[in-house]
Design a protein around this motif. Sequence first.
Motif, PDB file in Angstrom:
ATOM      1  N   SER A  58       0.840  -1.186   0.000  1.00 23.43           N
ATOM      2  CA  SER A  58       0.000   0.000   0.000  1.00 23.43           C
ATOM      3  C   SER A  58       0.881   1.244   0.000  1.00 23.43           C
ATOM      4  O   SER A  58       1.895   1.307   0.699  1.00 23.43           O
ATOM      5  CB  SER A  58      -0.913  -0.007   1.232  1.00 23.43           C
ATOM      6  OG  SER A  58      -1.645   1.199   1.313  1.00 23.43           O
ATOM      7  N   PHE A  59       0.478   2.237  -0.806  1.00 22.57           N
ATOM      8  CA  PHE A  59       1.251   3.468  -0.927  1.00 22.57           C
ATOM      9  C   PHE A  59       0.338   4.676  -0.729  1.00 22.57           C
ATOM     10  O   PHE A  59      -0.853   4.635  -1.049  1.00 22.57           O
ATOM     11  CB  PHE A  59       1.893   3.580  -2.312  1.00 22.57           C
ATOM     12  CG  PHE A  59       2.763   2.423  -2.683  1.00 22.57           C
ATOM     13  CD1 PHE A  59       4.098   2.390  -2.313  1.00 22.57           C
ATOM     14  CD2 PHE A  59       2.243   1.360  -3.419  1.00 22.57           C
ATOM     15  CE1 PHE A  59       4.907   1.324  -2.666  1.00 22.57           C
ATOM     16  CE2 PHE A  59       3.049   0.286  -3.774  1.00 22.57           C
ATOM     17  CZ  PHE A  59       4.378   0.270  -3.392  1.00 22.57           C
ATOM     18  N   ARG A  60       0.900   5.754  -0.220  1.00 22.00           N
ATOM     19  CA  ARG A  60       0.181   7.024  -0.177  1.00 22.00           C
ATOM     20  C   ARG A  60       0.126   7.592  -1.592  1.00 22.00           C
ATOM     21  O   ARG A  60       1.112   7.531  -2.330  1.00 22.00           O
ATOM     22  CB  ARG A  60       0.884   8.015   0.746  1.00 22.00           C
ATOM     23  CG  ARG A  60       0.876   7.624   2.219  1.00 22.00           C
ATOM     24  CD  ARG A  60       1.318   8.801   3.088  1.00 22.00           C
ATOM     25  NE  ARG A  60       2.451   9.512   2.494  1.00 22.00           N
ATOM     26  CZ  ARG A  60       2.549  10.847   2.456  1.00 22.00           C
ATOM     27  NH1 ARG A  60       1.596  11.613   2.948  1.00 22.00           N
ATOM     28  NH2 ARG A  60       3.618  11.430   1.925  1.00 22.00           N
ATOM     29  N   LEU A  61      -1.012   8.168  -1.957  1.00 26.17           N
ATOM     30  CA  LEU A  61      -1.142   8.753  -3.289  1.00 26.17           C
ATOM     31  C   LEU A  61      -0.137   9.876  -3.503  1.00 26.17           C
ATOM     32  O   LEU A  61       0.311  10.122  -4.624  1.00 26.17           O
ATOM     33  CB  LEU A  61      -2.562   9.263  -3.511  1.00 26.17           C
ATOM     34  CG  LEU A  61      -3.645   8.191  -3.684  1.00 26.17           C
ATOM     35  CD1 LEU A  61      -5.007   8.840  -3.858  1.00 26.17           C
ATOM     36  CD2 LEU A  61      -3.331   7.294  -4.874  1.00 26.17           C
ATOM     37  N   ASP A  62       0.240  10.553  -2.435  1.00 27.34           N
ATOM     38  CA  ASP A  62       1.226  11.630  -2.545  1.00 27.34           C
ATOM     39  C   ASP A  62       2.604  11.108  -2.938  1.00 27.34           C
ATOM     40  O   ASP A  62       3.461  11.886  -3.384  1.00 27.34           O
ATOM     41  CB  ASP A  62       1.342  12.384  -1.221  1.00 27.34           C
ATOM     42  CG  ASP A  62       0.110  13.204  -0.910  1.00 27.34           C
ATOM     43  OD1 ASP A  62      -0.687  13.455  -1.845  1.00 27.34           O
ATOM     44  OD2 ASP A  62      -0.074  13.601   0.255  1.00 27.34           O
ATOM     45  N   ASP A  63       2.817   9.793  -2.783  1.00 28.47           N
ATOM     46  CA  ASP A  63       4.134   9.217  -3.050  1.00 28.47           C
ATOM     47  C   ASP A  63       4.219   8.503  -4.396  1.00 28.47           C
ATOM     48  O   ASP A  63       5.252   7.912  -4.724  1.00 28.47           O
ATOM     49  CB  ASP A  63       4.514   8.225  -1.943  1.00 28.47           C
ATOM     50  CG  ASP A  63       4.655   8.910  -0.587  1.00 28.47           C
ATOM     51  OD1 ASP A  63       4.989  10.108  -0.566  1.00 28.47           O
ATOM     52  OD2 ASP A  63       4.418   8.237   0.436  1.00 28.47           O
ATOM     53  N   VAL A  64       3.138   8.526  -5.173  1.00 24.38           N
ATOM     54  CA  VAL A  64       3.143   7.838  -6.464  1.00 24.38           C
ATOM     55  C   VAL A  64       2.773   8.826  -7.564  1.00 24.38           C
ATOM     56  O   VAL A  64       2.257   9.914  -7.297  1.00 24.38           O
ATOM     57  CB  VAL A  64       2.163   6.643  -6.480  1.00 24.38           C
ATOM     58  CG1 VAL A  64       2.469   5.672  -5.348  1.00 24.38           C
ATOM     59  CG2 VAL A  64       0.708   7.120  -6.416  1.00 24.38           C
ATOM     60  N   ARG A  65       3.044   8.419  -8.783  1.00 23.32           N
ATOM     61  CA  ARG A  65       2.642   9.211  -9.947  1.00 23.32           C
ATOM     62  C   ARG A  65       1.485   8.485 -10.632  1.00 23.32           C
ATOM     63  O   ARG A  65       1.652   7.365 -11.108  1.00 23.32           O
ATOM     64  CB  ARG A  65       3.815   9.364 -10.913  1.00 23.32           C
ATOM     65  CG  ARG A  65       3.458  10.134 -12.176  1.00 23.32           C
ATOM     66  CD  ARG A  65       4.576  10.052 -13.189  1.00 23.32           C
ATOM     67  NE  ARG A  65       4.218  10.697 -14.439  1.00 23.32           N
ATOM     68  CZ  ARG A  65       4.711  10.380 -15.616  1.00 23.32           C
ATOM     69  NH1 ARG A  65       5.626   9.425 -15.720  1.00 23.32           N
ATOM     70  NH2 ARG A  65       4.337  11.011 -16.710  1.00 23.32           N
ATOM     71  N   LEU A  66       0.321   9.118 -10.650  1.00 27.90           N
ATOM     72  CA  LEU A  66      -0.837   8.516 -11.304  1.00 27.90           C
ATOM     73  C   LEU A  66      -0.743   8.707 -12.810  1.00 27.90           C
ATOM     74  O   LEU A  66      -0.318   9.758 -13.304  1.00 27.90           O
ATOM     75  CB  LEU A  66      -2.127   9.141 -10.770  1.00 27.90           C
ATOM     76  CG  LEU A  66      -2.438   8.858  -9.293  1.00 27.90           C
ATOM     77  CD1 LEU A  66      -3.698   9.594  -8.865  1.00 27.90           C
ATOM     78  CD2 LEU A  66      -2.570   7.370  -9.031  1.00 27.90           C
ATOM     79  N   LEU A  67      -1.157   7.676 -13.552  1.00 21.83           N
ATOM     80  CA  LEU A  67      -1.015   7.641 -15.006  1.00 21.83           C
ATOM     81  C   LEU A  67      -2.380   7.520 -15.679  1.00 21.83           C
ATOM     82  O   LEU A  67      -3.353   7.083 -15.053  1.00 21.83           O
ATOM     83  CB  LEU A  67      -0.142   6.449 -15.410  1.00 21.83           C
ATOM     84  CG  LEU A  67       1.233   6.358 -14.745  1.00 21.83           C
ATOM     85  CD1 LEU A  67       1.870   5.004 -15.039  1.00 21.83           C
ATOM     86  CD2 LEU A  67       2.124   7.491 -15.230  1.00 21.83           C
TER      87      LEU A  67
END
Length: 285
Positions: A58-67
Amino acid sequence: MHLARFSLAAAAAPLVGLLEEEGRIVALGDAGDGLTLSALLHADDPADRVRRCARGESFRLDDVRLLPPVERQEVWAAGVTYKRSQVARMSESEAAADHYDRVYTADRPELFFKSTPERVVADGEPIRVRSDSRWTVPEPELTLLVAPDGRIVGYAVGDDVSARDIEGENPLYLPQAKTYDGSCALGSSVLLADGPLDLAATTITLTIERDGATAYEDSTDLSQMKRSLEELVGWLTKEYSIPDGAALMTGTGLVPPDQFTLEEGDAVTIAIAGVGTLRNPVVQG
C-alpha cells in the motif's frame, strides 16, 4: 471499486492499484506478473480478479505518480450523441449543418480515432490549444474501458479537446480539429463496472477557471444521451478488432457559448458523479 495505473518513480514499471480511502492505493501484485490493465480487460471477471490480487504493498497517493488508464489501448470517440452537441455542431458549420442533423438521427453514429495511448494527457498535465485555432473548447465525456470482446469493463473521465473553428470550416478537417498533441486527456480513476450505470444519477460537470474566477460552469446527466453505451461499443467493434481493448469517449452534452474559447492559463475541471475528476491547465500552441 476504483482502480488507477501508477508508478513509484519516473523509470519504474507501471502498476495497477486499487484506490482506498485515506488517500492510499494498493498494488495489484507486483510488476511483471501479468496484473496490467490489459490483463484485467481480458479477464472473464475483472472485479473478482482485482479482489483476489489486491495483496500488494500500500502506498500514499502523494508518493506515487498517477497515469492515464491506457496501456496499449487506442482511444476512440463518438460525436453528436447529445441534442446539445447536435445543435452546436450545426451552428459552427453552417455549410454542413445537414450532415450533423442527419448523423444525430441516423442508425450509424459518428465515430473517430482520438489518440494513441502514449499521447494521452494525464490528470494535472496540460491540454493544448492548437496554434492555428481561434476557437477551442473542452468536451467533457464519460469514457468507457472496453474489453476485446466488447464488454464494458470500466468508466473514466475524458476530455475530447476540440478546435471548433477548424471542424466548422469543413467537416473533412475533423481529424485535425480532434487529433493533435494535447487534445486528449483521461482521468486516472477507473470505476470498475459492476452493472449498468444509473444514467439519470450520473451527472457531468464542467468548470473552466480563468484568472482565479469561474469563467464557465454547467452540468448535465447521461440520460440526455440519444444512444446507449452498448450501442456505441457495438458500432466501434462491428468491423474493427480491439485485441488489447480500447477506450471510447461517448460524446458531450456540455458546450460553452460560441464566443468562448480556451486561453493560456485556464484550468479545466471535469467531474463525473461516482466516476472521478479530471483537472488540466491549458497551454497555447
